[in-house]
Design an enzyme around this catalytic site. Structure first.
Site, short mmCIF file in Angstrom:
data_model
loop_
_atom_site.label_atom_id
_atom_site.label_comp_id
_atom_site.label_asym_id
_atom_site.label_seq_id
_atom_site.Cartn_x
_atom_site.Cartn_y
_atom_site.Cartn_z
N TYR A 162 -1.17 33.19 -14.10
CA TYR A 162 -1.46 33.84 -12.81
C TYR A 162 -2.97 33.95 -12.59
O TYR A 162 -3.48 33.68 -11.50
CB TYR A 162 -0.80 35.22 -12.83
CG TYR A 162 -0.91 36.03 -11.56
CD1 TYR A 162 -0.16 35.72 -10.43
CD2 TYR A 162 -1.74 37.15 -11.52
CE1 TYR A 162 -0.24 36.49 -9.29
CE2 TYR A 162 -1.83 37.93 -10.38
CZ TYR A 162 -1.07 37.59 -9.26
OH TYR A 162 -1.16 38.36 -8.15
N LYS A 166 -5.13 32.27 -9.50
CA LYS A 166 -5.81 33.14 -8.54
C LYS A 166 -7.31 32.85 -8.47
O LYS A 166 -7.91 32.88 -7.39
CB LYS A 166 -5.57 34.61 -8.91
CG LYS A 166 -4.16 35.11 -8.60
CD LYS A 166 -3.81 34.90 -7.13
CE LYS A 166 -2.51 35.54 -6.73
NZ LYS A 166 -2.15 35.25 -5.32
#
Length: 737
Positions: A162, A166
């Site tokens: 993640y 991002k």
């Protein structure tokens, strides 16, 4: 005037709930036609349903808004944009919000865990934005939002997949901002904290409920409005707070010599300088980043011209720059005298913005006032003669171009309140000379006496542009260091307007530099108009602190340190932000109209209130928390070695009462066999908590969740915030309260 999106077409991905739903409703409420995209999966990307998107569309239409649903995956970006074109004929705004989580520790992350996160977050944002890009370019308008995360900016355990996606979105946004600028297509990135399906798995339910999506949506709407010219920005947002982030880079250090190999040992030996953020730069473009590399190559090529005899060059580092620290340091300048009456004190007070409009200012403006006093920062005036009267030009080893001299930093310390009239004598010494690469820093110490008694001490930090590169040291223990402010909201903010004639008035206190009065001279320096004296802003900020935290009592003033960052134009407003930590008030001063920081790394030290003052709190007296720390201390004696194995950290506590520090405690579970200290601690805490006595007891007794206390501002944290997770070991397992 309210912001309208009438006539605009907005696509929000992942709009079936949480933040996306809030964005869609907010855009529609202000007149936009909205495409509500949601695949209808669970938080891990499984399943599919049209129900979520349909429900939001129904909500919008029920309120008279215009919306259509789209159920495609963001990996089918063309289909999403085609829905907008088919329904409304154009696309103006894309909010890339869709996302899923597949949290795993790095060792347990599978190919699927990695690939699925990259596909939805990074590749999906790329495909949707690419499908809209040419439409936005052709119509000369577009606004794009990328959704990053604190996990991408700072990293977070269990979110390697993640975090990578991002931060990748931030890199994509930065480039789109550059490529889209000339077409009026702007791209910005947000890192929101809000209650949603993704955050409810990692936050307590009551915290999720308090971090409402409607506290994020207003930022997104502003960034997407045609009035907003922000482009390439990165913003953290949540709970009604918004902050902008930027990069900072140390000055760095050259660790090789021409025609010689670069070695890891050279890197090791220069490591402290490489990592020294003193005078840090803030590159905003690739071009600015590369300037340092180009400068290095230029200096490498010019080494032969400095002199072939490297030994001679080392012995006389001033051969190229005109600066020789070995000759200059310790040199004394001719003493200067300063005779003054109450008139000069009053004139100075007017010069730094004091006015009879404020009754509290009368003690500094009227010689007949029963408590007539001299402003503490007047202490710079008698000492500045050492700078103004050409004393530096007489110092051996300082062959410098005085047109390239800038006032970098200032420190002032008072040993007694300044008299309102008399004769003062100042003695100045070159304390040190530093090589900053792009320039040299001269530290000038000035001691000022009244009849043989030391009244005040100033340290002028003078930067000489282009005078660096003489091989001198980069830092000095003699320098009064600037200190960054705490990473929390300021405790007080004061906004004060300067007048158009502020510089013209301040110069009457003795700084006659034409840069501050003559437009043609200012133009030669690259300024559109004469600028305000840095020491004038210095005086504004100091009196803001004096009024806010010392009741305008000059006897409470001990010292002030500031770093001058950018100029102020007369007529602009100064905004002083203040953070109280004990008797030190950290300050940062900005131009309100531009938000540009003009004084940084600054602080004012105050003397404690007198014993008779109601402000003076006895250390630890009458505090409930005293019992808790006594119990913790007893447990440390009994179980210190066991606690050290579990915790291995030093915790600092600042307990407040009525908004002021009442006690300080340090729990050392890293050194020796563990210990508890009361009062100031000589070592360094890994993390420091500031909390009121009452709230501390609420947390310890389990009545308030620590996370909720932190996000509500009741519990303030400095240092390694992740160590706060180990508090449970100390407060619950062993305190037993």
């Amino acid at each position: 005037m309210s912001l309208s999106f009438e006539g605009r077409v907005v696509l929000v991905t992942g709009a079936g709930g949480g933040l996306g739903r809030e964005y869609a409703l907010a855009f529609a409420e202000r007149g936009a036609s909205v495409i509500v995209n949601d695949l209808g999966t669970d938080t891990k990307g499984g399943g599919k349903s049209s129900a979520a998107a349909d429900k939001v569309v129904e909500e919008i239409r029920a309120k008279g808004g215009k919306a259509v649903a789209n159920y495609d995956s963001v990996e089918d970006g063309e289909k999403l944009i085609q829905t907008a074109l088919d329904a409304f004929g154009r696309i103006d705004v894309v909010v890339n919000n869709a996302g899923i989580l597949r949290d795993r520790s790095f060792a347990r992350t599978s190919d699927l865990d990695w690939d699925l996160i990259q596909r939805i977050h990074l590749r999906g944002s790329f495909l949707v934005t690419r499908a809209a890009w040419n439409h936005m370019k052709n119509q000369k308008f577009g606004r794009i939002i990328m959704t990053a995360s604190a996990a991408g900016i700072y990293g977070n355990f269990g979110q390697a997949n993640y975090s990578a996606a991002k931060l990748g979105m931030l890199g994509l946004a930065n480039t789109l901002a550059i490529e889209g600028r000339k077409y009026n297509v702007h791209c910005n990135t947000i890192a929101p904290v809000a209650g949603s399906r993704l955050t409810e798995t990692v936050m307590p339910p009551d915290l999720v409920a308090s971090l409402k999506p409607e506290y994020v949506a207003p930022l997104v709407l502003w960034l997407c409005h045609e009035q907003c010219q922000e482009n390439g920005g990165l913003f953290e947002v949540g709970a009604g707070w918004i902050g902008k982030l930027r990069w900072e880079r140390s000055q760095g250090q050259i660790v090789r010599k021409k025609n010689k190999s670069m070695t890891p040992e050279a890197v090791r030996d220069q490591w402290d300088k490489i990592c020294d953020f003193t005078d840090a730069t803030k590159p905003a473009t690739v071009q600015e980043s590369l300037q340092s590399m180009v400068s290095v190559l230029s200096r490498m090529e010019s080494e032969d011209q400095v002199g072939a005899n490297s030994t001679a060059a080392a012995a006389s580092p001033a051969s190229a720059s005109g600066i020789n620290p070995s000759m200059a340091v310790g040199q004394k300048l001719p003493p200067t005298t300063f005779s003054f009456t109450h008139t000069q004190c009053i004139l100075y007070a007017l010069g730094v913005g004091m006015s009879t409009k404020d009754p509290d200012h009368l003690r500094f403006l009227y010689e007949g006032s029963p408590d007539f006093s001299c402003l503490p920062t007047f202490g710079v005036i008698p000492s500045q003669a050492a700078m103004m009267e050409g004393g530096l030009s007489s110092v051996p080893g300082l062959n410098i171009d005085f047109t390239q001299v800038l006032h970098g930093e200032q420190y002032l310390e008072l040993y007694k309140p300044l008299p309102t009239s008399g004769k003062l004598t100042s003695e100045a010494t070159i304390a040190d000379v530093l090589d900053k690469g792009s320039g040299a820093v001269i530290l000038l110490d000035v001691h000022t006496y009244s009849g043989g008694e030391l009244v005040c001490y100033n340290q002028f930090s003078v930067f000489v542009v282009g005078a660096g590169g003489f091989g001198g040291k980069r830092t000095s223990e003699k320098a009064k260091a600037s200190v960054p402010p705490p990473k929390r909201a300021p405790d007080a903010v004061v906004i004060d307007s300067t007048t158009r004639d502020q510089a013209a008035l301040y110069r009457l206190s003795g700084d006659w530099n034409p840069l501050h009065i003559d437009p043609s001279f200012a133009a030669m320096g690259g300024f559109k108009a004469p600028i305000l004296h840095g020491l004038c802003s210095f005086g504004f900020a100091a009196r803001h602190v004096l009024k806010q935290f010392a009741n305008n009592d000059p006897s409470r003033f001990k010292a002030i340190k500031v770093r001058f960052v950018k100029p102020v134009m007369p007529g602009q407003s100064l905004q002083t932000e203040m953070w109280k930590e004990g008797n030190r008030i950290h300050i940062q001063c900005k131009v309100k109209e531009t938000d540009a920081v003009v004084l940084a790394g600054a602080y004012v030290d105050l003397h404690g209130a007198s014993e008779a003052s109601p402000e003076n709190l006895t250390q630890g007296g009458g505090l409930q928390s005293e019992l808790v720390f006594a119990e913790i201390g007893r447990r440390i004696k009994d179980l210190g070695s066991e606690l050290l194995k579990k915790v291995n950290a030093v915790f600092g506590w600042e307990i407040t009462k009525d908004g002021k520090t009442a006690a300080q405690w340090t729990i050392d579970l890293k050194n020796g066999s563990g210990s508890l200290h009361k009062g100031p601690y000589s070592g360094k805490a890994d993390v420091t908590f500031t909390v009121s006595d009452e709230d501390f007891m609420e947390v310890v007794q389990g009545k308030v969740n620590p996370q909720k206390a932190f996000f509500s501002g009741k519990l303030k944290v400095r240092g390694n915030i992740m160590l706060s997770q180990k508090l449970e070991v100390i407060l619950k397992d062993y305190a037993k309260l």
